[in-house]
Design an enzyme around this catalytic site. Structure first.
Site, PDB file in Angstrom:
ATOM      1  N   HIS A  34       0.806  -1.224   0.227  1.00 40.41           N
ATOM      2  CA  HIS A  34      -0.022  -0.208   0.240  1.00 40.41           C
ATOM      3  C   HIS A  34       1.372   1.136  -0.358  1.00 40.41           C
ATOM      4  O   HIS A  34       0.546   2.207   0.527  1.00 40.41           O
ATOM      5  CB  HIS A  34      -1.035  -0.317   0.911  1.00 40.41           C
ATOM      6  CG  HIS A  34      -2.374  -1.147   0.918  1.00 40.41           C
ATOM      7  ND1 HIS A  34      -2.898  -1.055   2.176  1.00 40.41           N
ATOM      8  CD2 HIS A  34      -2.468  -1.239   0.580  1.00 40.41           C
ATOM      9  CE1 HIS A  34      -3.759  -2.593   1.785  1.00 40.41           C
ATOM     10  NE2 HIS A  34      -3.721  -2.671   0.781  1.00 40.41           N
ATOM     11  N   ASP A  38      -2.637  -5.629  -6.399  1.00 37.76           N
ATOM     12  CA  ASP A  38      -1.571  -7.112  -5.676  1.00 37.76           C
ATOM     13  C   ASP A  38      -2.174  -8.480  -6.421  1.00 37.76           C
ATOM     14  O   ASP A  38      -1.503  -9.652  -6.901  1.00 37.76           O
ATOM     15  CB  ASP A  38      -1.229  -6.638  -4.808  1.00 37.76           C
ATOM     16  CG  ASP A  38      -2.708  -6.971  -3.702  1.00 37.76           C
ATOM     17  OD1 ASP A  38      -3.632  -6.286  -3.829  1.00 37.76           O
ATOM     18  OD2 ASP A  38      -2.427  -7.541  -2.806  1.00 37.76           O
ATOM     19  N   HIS A  58     -11.103 -10.284  -6.258  1.00 40.56           N
ATOM     20  CA  HIS A  58     -10.640  -8.382  -5.829  1.00 40.56           C
ATOM     21  C   HIS A  58      -9.488  -8.296  -6.691  1.00 40.56           C
ATOM     22  O   HIS A  58      -9.050  -8.430  -7.220  1.00 40.56           O
ATOM     23  CB  HIS A  58     -10.182  -9.030  -4.114  1.00 40.56           C
ATOM     24  CG  HIS A  58      -9.484  -8.087  -3.749  1.00 40.56           C
ATOM     25  ND1 HIS A  58     -10.066  -6.585  -3.567  1.00 40.56           N
ATOM     26  CD2 HIS A  58      -8.583  -7.884  -2.614  1.00 40.56           C
ATOM     27  CE1 HIS A  58      -9.431  -5.236  -2.972  1.00 40.56           C
ATOM     28  NE2 HIS A  58      -8.740  -5.898  -2.906  1.00 40.56           N
ATOM     29  N   ASP A  63      -8.190 -11.803  -0.280  1.00 46.96           N
ATOM     30  CA  ASP A  63      -7.027 -11.350   1.261  1.00 46.96           C
ATOM     31  C   ASP A  63      -7.561 -11.727   2.617  1.00 46.96           C
ATOM     32  O   ASP A  63      -6.638 -12.011   3.585  1.00 46.96           O
ATOM     33  CB  ASP A  63      -7.655  -9.822   2.009  1.00 46.96           C
ATOM     34  CG  ASP A  63      -6.899  -9.289   0.492  1.00 46.96           C
ATOM     35  OD1 ASP A  63      -5.730  -9.823  -0.558  1.00 46.96           O
ATOM     36  OD2 ASP A  63      -7.574  -8.343  -0.095  1.00 46.96           O
ATOM     37  N   HIS A  67      -2.807 -14.420  -0.345  1.00 47.63           N
ATOM     38  CA  HIS A  67      -1.034 -13.904   0.456  1.00 47.63           C
ATOM     39  C   HIS A  67      -0.837 -15.071   1.556  1.00 47.63           C
ATOM     40  O   HIS A  67      -1.219 -15.076   2.884  1.00 47.63           O
ATOM     41  CB  HIS A  67      -1.382 -12.721   1.640  1.00 47.63           C
ATOM     42  CG  HIS A  67      -1.488 -11.552   0.228  1.00 47.63           C
ATOM     43  ND1 HIS A  67      -0.880 -10.988  -1.011  1.00 47.63           N
ATOM     44  CD2 HIS A  67      -2.805 -10.454   0.390  1.00 47.63           C
ATOM     45  CE1 HIS A  67      -1.387  -9.717  -1.344  1.00 47.63           C
ATOM     46  NE2 HIS A  67      -2.813 -10.052  -0.932  1.00 47.63           N
ATOM     47  N   GLU A  81      -7.840  -5.656  -6.478  1.00 48.80           N
ATOM     48  CA  GLU A  81      -6.778  -4.088  -5.909  1.00 48.80           C
ATOM     49  C   GLU A  81      -5.549  -5.705  -6.729  1.00 48.80           C
ATOM     50  O   GLU A  81      -5.794  -6.276  -7.256  1.00 48.80           O
ATOM     51  CB  GLU A  81      -6.033  -4.792  -4.814  1.00 48.80           C
ATOM     52  CG  GLU A  81      -5.252  -3.354  -3.806  1.00 48.80           C
ATOM     53  CD  GLU A  81      -5.635  -3.403  -1.713  1.00 48.80           C
ATOM     54  OE1 GLU A  81      -5.926  -4.417  -1.475  1.00 48.80           O
ATOM     55  OE2 GLU A  81      -5.143  -2.644  -2.387  1.00 48.80           O
ATOM     56  N   HIS A 132     -11.630  -7.173   2.472  1.00 57.95           N
ATOM     57  CA  HIS A 132     -11.600  -5.163   2.272  1.00 57.95           C
ATOM     58  C   HIS A 132     -11.385  -4.143   1.398  1.00 57.95           C
ATOM     59  O   HIS A 132     -11.427  -3.291   2.060  1.00 57.95           O
ATOM     60  CB  HIS A 132     -10.166  -5.403   3.273  1.00 57.95           C
ATOM     61  CG  HIS A 132      -8.711  -5.191   1.762  1.00 57.95           C
ATOM     62  ND1 HIS A 132      -8.438  -3.936   1.945  1.00 57.95           N
ATOM     63  CD2 HIS A 132      -8.267  -5.843   1.294  1.00 57.95           C
ATOM     64  CE1 HIS A 132      -6.796  -3.818   1.269  1.00 57.95           C
ATOM     65  NE2 HIS A 132      -7.196  -4.797   1.133  1.00 57.95           N
ATOM     66  N   TYR A 185      -1.810  -8.876  10.371  1.00 62.77           N
ATOM     67  CA  TYR A 185      -2.431  -8.786   8.737  1.00 62.77           C
ATOM     68  C   TYR A 185      -3.985  -7.290   9.538  1.00 62.77           C
ATOM     69  O   TYR A 185      -4.483  -7.153   8.201  1.00 62.77           O
ATOM     70  CB  TYR A 185      -2.274  -9.790   8.041  1.00 62.77           C
ATOM     71  CG  TYR A 185      -2.975  -9.341   7.109  1.00 62.77           C
ATOM     72  CD1 TYR A 185      -2.356  -9.498   5.519  1.00 62.77           C
ATOM     73  CD2 TYR A 185      -4.158 -10.156   6.399  1.00 62.77           C
ATOM     74  CE1 TYR A 185      -2.325  -9.295   4.760  1.00 62.77           C
ATOM     75  CE2 TYR A 185      -4.997  -9.860   4.926  1.00 62.77           C
ATOM     76  CZ  TYR A 185      -4.441  -9.866   4.433  1.00 62.77           C
ATOM     77  OH  TYR A 185      -4.944  -9.853   2.907  1.00 62.77           O
TER      78      TYR A 185
HETATM   79 FE1  FEO Z   1      -6.630  -5.570  -0.707  1.00 61.91          FE
HETATM   80 FE2  FEO Z   1      -4.402  -8.431  -1.764  1.00 61.91          FE
HETATM   81  O1  FEO Z   1      -5.276  -6.845  -1.961  1.00 61.91           O
END
Ligand code: FEO
Length: 397
Positions: free
Chosen positions: A25, A85, A81, A166, A227, A83, A147, A194
């Site tokens: 981030h 990543d 998701h 996530d 992750h 995002e 999230h 996390y």
């Molecule tokens: Fe909310 Fe691993 O990105």
């Protein structure tokens, strides 16, 4: 030997372990143990790819994926998701297979269009929608704000796998892949860090979503996160931890966080700790420097605490900037069920304690009293007063 990792007869990990990642981030979150971007290839009668990897690894991802499969054999792409990543390699992939349908939520479509400005073949899905694969199928479950608004889980029948993205993840680089093969101390330290730094503001939704998924009575043999590790040994243990963390979590811990100009506030912090332990030698007391310790580690320790003492010298009628940054983070994380008070040394006007008390209240802490101030350097009487204050604080919380 293949770079990919076979998880079951039908599912293969095709992600990227990022040992070098030290912040996430931007620079908002420290990732001292690296991370991974877990992508999964599902091969039944139909072939599906679940999520991709972060943008800097897009070419590496697609090149390696080609070693694993002819990309034209991929029938579906699932983006749990958007995002970057997880979606970062989509442009590189979609250049190769531009017509492949991308299954995601409506909010996922908005996010993907916002990131990449491409009109790919999007297929919106919502909770309860299914996608037949052959022997198995996917069941989609929207999980907004776990999230991001677009997040969803994908459950695979037959293999009994929850692809949770996530949720239940950790920024933790490991080649071992499974939860039972890694250092358990490191694993749970990264898992709670996390949660505290990313998911805590959404705890009410986390609890509701987990209860909703558990009520479906789906057998879950594996939780494949996006992750860190795959939970294969007692996957229920991380669900149980999440339910605890989402429920106004606290341990028998008091954390003292301070920032000091000329050591006065630091000496106060140490005296406060000593006073707390006089009142209660079972309580865990931790002292951290807002200026020198990792801000995300401090946040994690605050999340674990039943109470905190926040201290700063006064500068320019305010508090120091390290404490200021931390206060901003803590306000956003919306921790609940925690008590607090402020402290600090000063030379002229001494506003820091009053300002910190106000901020702590705004951040949702129950501020137990007006805090404690010391003029100039604490002498032995002031140190004794701090010890007495610490003792009294421990008794109150
Ligand atoms: Fe909310 Fe691993 O990105």
């Amino acid at each position: 030997m293949s770079w990919s990792k076979k998880i079951t007869d039908k599912v293969t990990w095709v992600g990227k372990v990022d040992w070098e990642l030290k912040t996430f981030h931007g620079d908002e979150l420290s990732t001292n143990k690296g991370s991974s971007y877990n992508s999964y290839l599902v091969r039944d009668e139909k072939v599906a790819l679940i999520d991709t990897v972060w943008l800097p690894y897009d070419k590496e991802f697609v090149t390696k994926l080609k070693e694993e499969i002819d990309l034209n054999e991929i029938d579906y792409i699932i983006i749990n998701h958007a995002e970057i990543d997880h979606s970062g390699a989509l442009p590189e992939l979609m250049r190769e297979i531009p017509d492949t349908p991308i299954y995601c939520t409506n909010n996922g479509i908005k996010s993907l269009k916002g990131h990449f400005h491409q009109d790919w073949n999007f297929v919106p899905v919502k909770t309860g929608d299914t996608l037949e694969l052959g022997d198995s199928k996917f069941v989609f479950v929207e999980a907004p704000m776990l999230h991001w608004p677009d997040t969803m889980f994908t459950y695979m029948t037959g293999e009994n796998i929850l692809f949770s993205n996530d949720a239940f993840g950790q920024h933790y680089a490991t080649e071992a892949l499974y939860n039972d093969l890694v250092d358990q101390g490191e694993l749970f330290a990264e898992a709670i860090k996390y949660y505290a730094n990313i998911l805590a503001p959404f705890s009410t939704r986390v609890k509701k979503k987990i209860e909703e998924v558990l009520a479906l009575n789906l057998p879950i043999d594996l939780i494949c996160t996006s992750h860190g590790v795959i939970w294969r040994n007692n996957p229920g243990q991380i669900i149980e931890r999440y339910l605890q963390w989402a429920e106004d979590y606290q341990e028998n811990q008091i954390t003292i966080v301070y920032e000091s100009m000329w050591e006065g506030t630091r000496k106060m912090a140490e005296a406060l700790a000593s006073g707390i332990l006089q009142a209660d030698d079972d309580v865990v007391v931790k002292i951290m420097s807002a200026a020198k310790d990792d801000k995300n580690d401090i946040v994690t320790e605050i999340f674990r605490s039943k109470a905190i003492l926040l201290g700063s010298s006064t500068i320019n009628n305010r508090y120091l900037s390290g404490i200021g940054g931390l206060v901003e983070m803590v306000k956003g994380l919306k921790f609940k069920n925690k008590k607090a008070a402020a402290f600090g040394s000063y030379g002229w006007s001494g506003e820091s304690v009053k300002l910190l008390s106000k901020d702590l209240t705004e951040a949702g802490f129950e501020v137990v009293d007006e805090g404690i101030r010391v003029l100039w350097q604490p002498d032995s009487d002031a140190i004794k007063a701090c010890m007495a204050y610490g003792k009294q604080f421990a008794e109150k919380v």
